[in-house]
Design a protein around this motif. Structure first.
Motif, short mmCIF file in Angstrom:
data_model
loop_
_atom_site.label_atom_id
_atom_site.label_comp_id
_atom_site.label_asym_id
_atom_site.label_seq_id
_atom_site.Cartn_x
_atom_site.Cartn_y
_atom_site.Cartn_z
N TRP A 257 1.78 8.51 -7.00
CA TRP A 257 2.28 9.95 -6.62
C TRP A 257 3.05 10.32 -7.92
O TRP A 257 3.18 11.51 -8.42
CB TRP A 257 2.80 10.16 -5.53
N ASN B 276 2.66 1.36 -3.66
CA ASN B 276 1.72 1.78 -4.52
C ASN B 276 1.23 3.14 -4.40
O ASN B 276 1.07 3.94 -5.50
CB ASN B 276 0.79 0.66 -4.74
N CYS B 277 1.18 3.70 -3.25
CA CYS B 277 0.69 5.00 -3.01
C CYS B 277 1.69 6.07 -3.61
O CYS B 277 1.58 7.08 -4.28
CB CYS B 277 0.44 5.40 -1.52
N PHE C 63 -3.17 -2.45 -6.63
CA PHE C 63 -3.89 -2.11 -5.38
C PHE C 63 -5.10 -3.29 -5.21
O PHE C 63 -5.30 -3.51 -4.02
CB PHE C 63 -4.55 -0.77 -5.58
N ILE D 182 0.57 -1.20 0.07
CA ILE D 182 0.01 -0.05 0.03
C ILE D 182 0.87 1.21 -0.03
O ILE D 182 0.83 2.20 -0.80
CB ILE D 182 -0.88 0.09 1.35
#
Length: 308
Positions: A37, A32-33, A61, A29
């Protein structure tokens, strides 16, 4: 429960898998965030590869959200408490997302292959809009191809627990479509990525191209993908093939399949790990993304100096 299928009690899975899955979920998480971005920061200069990477990140995700449910399932000692329909949906969604991740990763490798070996090929002239159409079509096809999971229940009762599994060992049954699709897609993706990597390597070697520039960076990117893909996907697919071989020997006792079944469920967790590290692949694949972190650090340093 299908009485012709083998259901095993494996306490080691209930001990080992929950912490592994939770670590993969947390790291995935966060990673992948960061990947999203980086994609957002490059939105003004998007290319087809950015569209493919966005699809790959979205698939990751979804995989990671399903991993959280799988962790809960193993924490409860493989007891699914959410009912039949959620079981089918969870197995369907995780299969779709895993397949999408493999397909889009192969597509990214092919994109690099054409840009380096065939820079004037018309494939390299695909627009962002066309890339979006390609991704949409692939998503629809993937959803349709996995729709066979939804009509039938996937419950297996053992003692007082309800197991929710799509990959099971049924000695007398023919090879399931899901097994064929998972193994075929795994090996096809591996061959595609490996082929692209080898061809680029020979191209660099015999054309004396500077391997320290952009082409060399793409080469290292593809090599990294091929290596990690081997580690994460090859074991699970190979074990599944091993189970097929055992079935051809006409074994009737489920105990002949116990170790291979355990090995499969342990190795398939590596595929979830791959979804957690895909943002690293994006970092290596995009030359401009190498500037994002240094710029962020400079901005942070500048703001701190102003505050002082």
């Amino acid at each position: 429960m299908n009485s012709s299928c083998c259901i095993f009690e494996e306490p080691i899975m209930d001990v080992v898998l929950p912490p592994v899955l939770l670590v993969e979920f947390i790291c995935g998480i966060i990673g992948n965030c960061i990947g999203l971005w980086m994609i957002y920061k490059e939105m003004k200069s998007w290319k087809p590869n950015s569209v493919y990477m966005l699809s790959l990140t979205l698939a990751d995700f979804v995989v990671l959200l399903c991993v959280l449910l799988r962790a809960d399932y193993y924490i409860r000692q493989r007891n699914w408490i959410y009912g039949d329909i959620p079981c089918r949906l969870m197995l369907y969604i995780i299969a779709v997302a895993r397949a999408a991740a493999m397909i889009f990763l192969s597509l990214i490798a092919l994109t690099r292959y054409y840009r380096i070996l065939f820079p004037f090929h018309k494939v390299n002239n695909i627009t962002v809009k066309q890339a979006a159409y390609i991704c949409s079509t692939l998503w629809v096809c993937i959803f349709i191809l996995h729709s066979y999971i939804l009509p039938n229940p996937h419950f297996f009762y053992l003692n007082n627990a309800i197991q929710c599994e799509s990959f099971t060992v049924c000695p007398h049954a023919s090879i399931a479509w899901q097994d064929v699709f998972y193994v075929s897609l795994s090996f096809l993706s591996l061959l595609t990525i490996s082929y692209c990597t080898v061809r680029i390597a020979f191209h660099l070697k015999y054309n004396a191209i500077d391997t320290n520039g952009k082409v060399g960076r793409a080469m290292r990117f593809l090599t990294f993908i091929a290596t990690v893909f081997n580690v994460c996907y090859l074991p699970g697919a190979s074990v599944r093939v091993g189970i097929w071989v055992l079935k051809t020997m006409n074994y009737e006792d489920c105990m002949h399949f116990r170790l291979s079944n355990l090995a499969f469920f342990l190795t398939i967790c590596l595929t979830y790990f791959y979804s957690a590290i895909n943002p690293v692949l994006y970092y290596f694949s995009s030359p401009s993304s190498h500037k994002l972190f240094p710029c962020l650090c400079k901005d942070s340093t500048y703001k701190e100096s102003e505050a002082q």
